[in-house]
Design an enzyme around this catalytic site. Sequence first.
Site, PDB file in Angstrom:
ATOM      1  N   TYR A  36       0.813  -1.218   0.000  1.00 32.12           N
ATOM      2  CA  TYR A  36       0.000   0.000   0.000  1.00 32.12           C
ATOM      3  C   TYR A  36       0.841   1.260   0.000  1.00 32.12           C
ATOM      4  O   TYR A  36       2.063   1.212   0.172  1.00 32.12           O
ATOM      5  CB  TYR A  36      -0.951  -0.008   1.206  1.00 32.12           C
ATOM      6  N   ARG A  55       7.525   3.741  -5.163  1.00 28.65           N
ATOM      7  CA  ARG A  55       7.707   2.832  -4.014  1.00 28.65           C
ATOM      8  C   ARG A  55       6.712   1.685  -4.040  1.00 28.65           C
ATOM      9  O   ARG A  55       7.070   0.551  -3.699  1.00 28.65           O
ATOM     10  CB  ARG A  55       7.609   3.596  -2.689  1.00 28.65           C
ATOM     11  N   ARG A 103      -9.058 -19.538  -0.494  1.00 26.34           N
ATOM     12  CA  ARG A 103      -7.949 -19.411   0.447  1.00 26.34           C
ATOM     13  C   ARG A 103      -6.927 -20.534   0.290  1.00 26.34           C
ATOM     14  O   ARG A 103      -7.272 -21.712   0.399  1.00 26.34           O
ATOM     15  CB  ARG A 103      -8.477 -19.398   1.886  1.00 26.34           C
ATOM     16  N   HIS A 105      -2.365 -20.764   0.939  1.00 21.05           N
ATOM     17  CA  HIS A 105      -1.181 -19.959   1.218  1.00 21.05           C
ATOM     18  C   HIS A 105      -0.377 -19.679  -0.045  1.00 21.05           C
ATOM     19  O   HIS A 105       0.143 -18.591  -0.233  1.00 21.05           O
ATOM     20  CB  HIS A 105      -0.304 -20.646   2.262  1.00 21.05           C
ATOM     21  N   LYS A 148       6.224  -2.160   1.991  1.00 22.13           N
ATOM     22  CA  LYS A 148       5.070  -1.493   2.637  1.00 22.13           C
ATOM     23  C   LYS A 148       3.861  -2.413   2.508  1.00 22.13           C
ATOM     24  O   LYS A 148       2.987  -2.210   1.658  1.00 22.13           O
ATOM     25  CB  LYS A 148       4.841  -0.114   1.995  1.00 22.13           C
ATOM     26  N   GLU A 180      12.077   2.405  13.854  1.00 19.53           N
ATOM     27  CA  GLU A 180      11.196   3.465  13.320  1.00 19.53           C
ATOM     28  C   GLU A 180       9.927   3.531  14.154  1.00 19.53           C
ATOM     29  O   GLU A 180       9.728   2.743  15.077  1.00 19.53           O
ATOM     30  CB  GLU A 180      10.860   3.189  11.853  1.00 19.53           C
ATOM     31  N   LEU A 204      10.966   1.032   6.898  1.00 20.70           N
ATOM     32  CA  LEU A 204      10.409   1.436   5.604  1.00 20.70           C
ATOM     33  C   LEU A 204      11.242   2.619   5.087  1.00 20.70           C
ATOM     34  O   LEU A 204      11.492   3.560   5.837  1.00 20.70           O
ATOM     35  CB  LEU A 204       8.952   1.886   5.775  1.00 20.70           C
TER      36      LEU A 204
HETATM   37  N1  PDD Z   1       3.010   5.462   7.033  1.00 14.91           N
HETATM   38  N2  PDD Z   1       7.549   3.808   8.555  1.00 14.91           N
HETATM   39  C1  PDD Z   1       6.352   3.217   8.582  1.00 14.91           C
HETATM   40  C2  PDD Z   1       6.211   1.901   9.256  1.00 14.91           C
HETATM   41  C3  PDD Z   1       5.249   3.849   7.970  1.00 14.91           C
HETATM   42  O1  PDD Z   1       4.044   3.240   7.992  1.00 14.91           O
HETATM   43  C4  PDD Z   1       5.418   5.135   7.365  1.00 14.91           C
HETATM   44  C5  PDD Z   1       4.286   5.855   6.687  1.00 14.91           C
HETATM   45  C6  PDD Z   1       6.695   5.716   7.379  1.00 14.91           C
HETATM   46  C7  PDD Z   1       6.956   7.055   6.744  1.00 14.91           C
HETATM   47  O2  PDD Z   1       7.000   6.956   5.350  1.00 14.91           O
HETATM   48  P1  PDD Z   1       6.582   8.167   4.409  1.00 14.91           P
HETATM   49  O3  PDD Z   1       7.433   9.333   4.772  1.00 14.91           O
HETATM   50  O4  PDD Z   1       6.882   7.663   3.047  1.00 14.91           O
HETATM   51  O5  PDD Z   1       5.116   8.449   4.633  1.00 14.91           O
HETATM   52  C8  PDD Z   1       7.740   5.019   7.963  1.00 14.91           C
HETATM   53  C9  PDD Z   1       1.852   6.004   6.383  1.00 14.91           C
HETATM   54  C10 PDD Z   1       1.722   7.487   6.519  1.00 14.91           C
HETATM   55  C11 PDD Z   1       0.627   5.236   6.848  1.00 14.91           C
HETATM   56  O6  PDD Z   1       0.775   4.040   7.079  1.00 14.91           O
HETATM   57  O7  PDD Z   1      -0.460   5.804   6.936  1.00 14.91           O
END
Ligand code: PDD
Length: 294
Positions: A36, A55, A103, A105, A148, A180, A204
């Site tokens: 996502y 990305r 379903r 895996h 992501k 993070e 991420l």
């Molecule tokens: N999240 N790390 C994680 C785990 C994240 O979910 C996000 C962003 C970031 C920051 O990435 P960016 O600067 O590209 O938004 C780092 C978004 C905002 C969300 O899940 O809603």
Amino acid sequence: MEKWKTLGYYNGVFGPLEEMTVPMNDRACYFGDGVYEAAYVGNYRIFTLDDHVDRIYRSASMAEIEIPCTKDEMKAVLTEMAQKLESPEQVIYWQVTRGTAMRAHVYPDRSVKANLWITCTPKAIVNAYRKIRVITAEDTRFFHCNIKTLNLMVNCMLSEQAKKAGCEEAIQHRGDRVTEGTHSNVSILKDGVFQTAPTDNLILPGITRAHLIEICRRLSVPVREEPYTVQELMDADEIIISSSTGFARSVCEADGRPVGGKAPKLLKALQDALREEFIADTGIDPGLVPSGDS
Ligand code: PDD
């Protein structure tokens, strides 16, 4: 053009988000099997759209999901959806899931196409300068945090933990090493250096983080992309929490203790530069909103 209060899109069909339904057999429902993106929209313009689209293609490729459209097609449909919303200030969220199948895996047959979902919801811009409170917590996620993916159970658990403590984010660490936030990257300023965790499989690669690094290079601020410890976090001159929807806000309190606040000028220089990029792209100013916002 007809305008909507909220919008949901699923493989070409769209309508009010609250009324949209999806097939139970979408692999997102069973496995969270998808990738996502989330971006901020100001004046109907999606901030750093190219970076987000690049990305999601990288995430999909690492997850071996074939996105069923080109990058340009994706940008076009996202822009079209953002323009249909009543509110010019929004979060646009989109995900690509590995298709719809009984379903199992193992991946479905190659003939099964991935699904594209989009949501547009109004969201007032946050004040890019407001300080936030955080907790710290052990990072118990898996080892594919550079993708992501939709698998955010631990991120949700820690977000909730932060909320219960009256805080807005949980800064995760694996042992001593800071990784993070639950939905943000974490960087520190120490003795004039911008330090941030390296982009390995533990974090991420955030787009806001990448823009901050670029800004540092432009302003001749040394950048260190190296791991740092929880102790270094607590002792930092400033702690910066960055994300697409939250800009680069600093932390004033971690685990109930005052932190940061020791390099306000450098912090502001970085925040100002990011704010200028945002204004140049969208025409909206994230520095002008009242400070009680979220
Ligand atoms: N999240 N790390 C994680 C785990 C994240 O979910 C996000 C962003 C970031 C920051 O990435 P960016 O600067 O590209 O938004 C780092 C978004 C905002 C969300 O899940 O809603």
